[in-house]
Design an enzyme around this catalytic site. Structure first.
Site, PDB file in Angstrom:
ATOM      1  CG  ASN A  69      -1.961  -1.126   1.131  1.00  0.00           C
ATOM      2  OD1 ASN A  69      -2.497  -1.413   0.059  1.00  0.00           O
ATOM      3  ND2 ASN A  69      -2.221  -1.783   2.251  1.00  0.00           N
ATOM      4  CG  HIS A 109       1.179   2.623   4.600  1.00  0.00           C
ATOM      5  ND1 HIS A 109      -0.110   2.521   4.168  1.00  0.00           N
ATOM      6  CD2 HIS A 109       1.325   1.628   5.505  1.00  0.00           C
ATOM      7  CE1 HIS A 109      -0.723   1.526   4.763  1.00  0.00           C
ATOM      8  NE2 HIS A 109       0.132   0.964   5.582  1.00  0.00           N
ATOM      9  CB  CYS A 162       5.857   6.863   8.156  1.00  0.00           C
ATOM     10  SG  CYS A 162       7.557   7.292   7.809  1.00  0.00           S
TER      11      CYS A 162
END
Length: 413
Positions: free
Chosen positions: A310, A312, A347
């Site tokens: 995904n 991240h 993040c």
């Protein structure tokens, strides 16, 4: 040439019938001598069992070789039967080779002491308990243990994540996305974890086989709770308990989303009506800053391998970053026994992070917790935006940890 020589030893080369007959004929007044091939292997025709005709054994007369004028017998005529190789010699050679190989193998004396350490008969797990619980076994590998010769906390967290994904796949809920149902894929929705709570009673060691059981339940109106129970597959001893809360996020807008009714219809049949495996840690997680943090580690950046499908950072990676700022004396003398994490934001791969930690003595009066430490953690971006808040609890590894405990207290003073 070698192949020809070997072949000729078993299949002798015969001369043509014309040349053989011509040598047996009289040439003028000179009588020819019988020609005998030195490399041939002959089989006596009269060594065979007598044939039966209508159930009666028929007597046969042995075939005699032709006699020349001197009365000497010539060899019987060459046939397909008496030109076959002596197979007994070949079988004897093969038997000798096998016996030698078996003897050599026995001399090696290679005997695995623990077959469970080298055999991995584990698949993706199975659905149990009326289709509501997913169970999967894992063997602790040599590269999954740390300096203490036990499985690392990252290894345990990876097992939890793996069983969650395999649970969706075994239940038929895995769409084209990673851990997303078909309806979630249509709406560009993904699951993200907002809270994780783990208690480790004992860490497995190399070669141990652990059984991970997991199930899901509802968490409020727009959340899902997933619980895990990790045990020793042989003894049944409970090793780890964990619970988590998940919500949905739009993959394109990166905003949280309510659970659509279509998705709810997919996942609700698998919800288990049960209490969390751990009581909720109601103690508030403290926000650290530069003035309250005792240990700070700066310049942490994600690697390409830290990203999931995904795009991240994988939530397990955050744990490693949090421990980057944990004081070394604690890591040497204590082991992580519990953690609580709150994920505030995701993040990306271009982020630069800071890890902040402060240490406090255990505030419980229970004598069992003497020598324990609590740590408050914060993982933030360089601009101060919070990524993860956390709290960890550490227990002594052994009785000789008092010297390191004094060292920790002295440094804090």
């Amino acid at each position: 040439m070698v192949a020809t020589a070997v072949t000729s030893a078993f299949f002798p080369v015969t001369s043509s019938p014309d040349s053989s007959d011509s040598k047996n004929k009289k040439l003028g007044s000179i009588k020819s001598k019988p020609s005998v091939s030195s490399g041939s292997l002959q089989v006596k025709a009269n060594a065979q069992a007598p044939p039966k005709i209508n159930g009666t054994v028929a007597s046969t007369t042995p075939v005699e070789g032709s006699k020349n004028d001197d009365g000497a017998s010539s060899p019987p005529p060459r046939t397909f039967i008496n030109q076959l190789p002596d197979w007994s010699m070949l079988l004897a050679a093969i038997t000798t080779i096998f016996l030698a190989a078996e003897k050599q193998w026995m001399m090696l004396d290679w005997k695995p002491r623990r077959p469970d350490m080298v055999i991995d008969p584990f698949g993706i797990g199975k659905i149990v308990q009326d289709g509501l619980v997913f169970s999967q076994n894992f063997s602790i590998r040599s590269y999954e243990i740390g300096a203490d010769q036990t499985a690392s906390i990252e290894t345990l967290m990876n097992h939890l994540q793996e069983t969650a994904i395999n649970h969706c796949r075994s239940a038929g809920l895995l769409g084209e996305g990673f851990g997303a149902t078909p309806e979630m894929c249509k709406k560009n929705l993904i699951w993200v974890v907002t809270r994780m709570q783990v208690v480790v009673d004992r860490y497995p060691t190399w070669g141990d086989v652990v059984q991970v059981d997991t199930w899901v339940s509802a968490s409020g109106k727009n959340g899902m709770r997933r619980d895990w129970l990790v045990s020793n597959s042989e003894t049944g001893e409970i090793l780890t308990r964990a619970t988590s809360v998940w919500v949905m996020m739009n993959k394109l807008t990166r905003r949280l989303s309510k659970i659509p009714e279509e998705v709810r219809g997919e996942i609700e049949p698998f919800f288990m009506n049960s209490d969390p495996v751990l009581a909720e840690d109601s103690q508030k997680l403290v926000k650290l800053d530069d003035s309250t943090a005792e240990h700070v580690c700066k310049g942490l950046t994600p690697k390409w391998s830290d990203l999931d499908v995904n795009q991240h950072v994988n939530n397990v990676k955050y744990i490693g970053w949090i421990l980057e700022s944990a004081p070394l004396p604690i890591l040497e003398s204590h082991e992580l026994s519990a953690l609580t994490l709150e994920y505030r934001r995701e993040c990306g791969r271009d982020s630069v992070l800071q890890s902040l930690t402060t240490v406090s003595d255990s505030n419980t009066e229970n004598a069992v917790n003497v020598g324990e430490f609590n740590c408050q953690h914060l993982l933030r971006l360089d601009d101060g935006a919070e990524i993860v808040r956390g709290r960890t609890r550490w227990r002594p590894k052994h009785a000789k940890s008092s010297a390191n405990m004094d060292q920790i207290t002295a440094k804090r003073a």
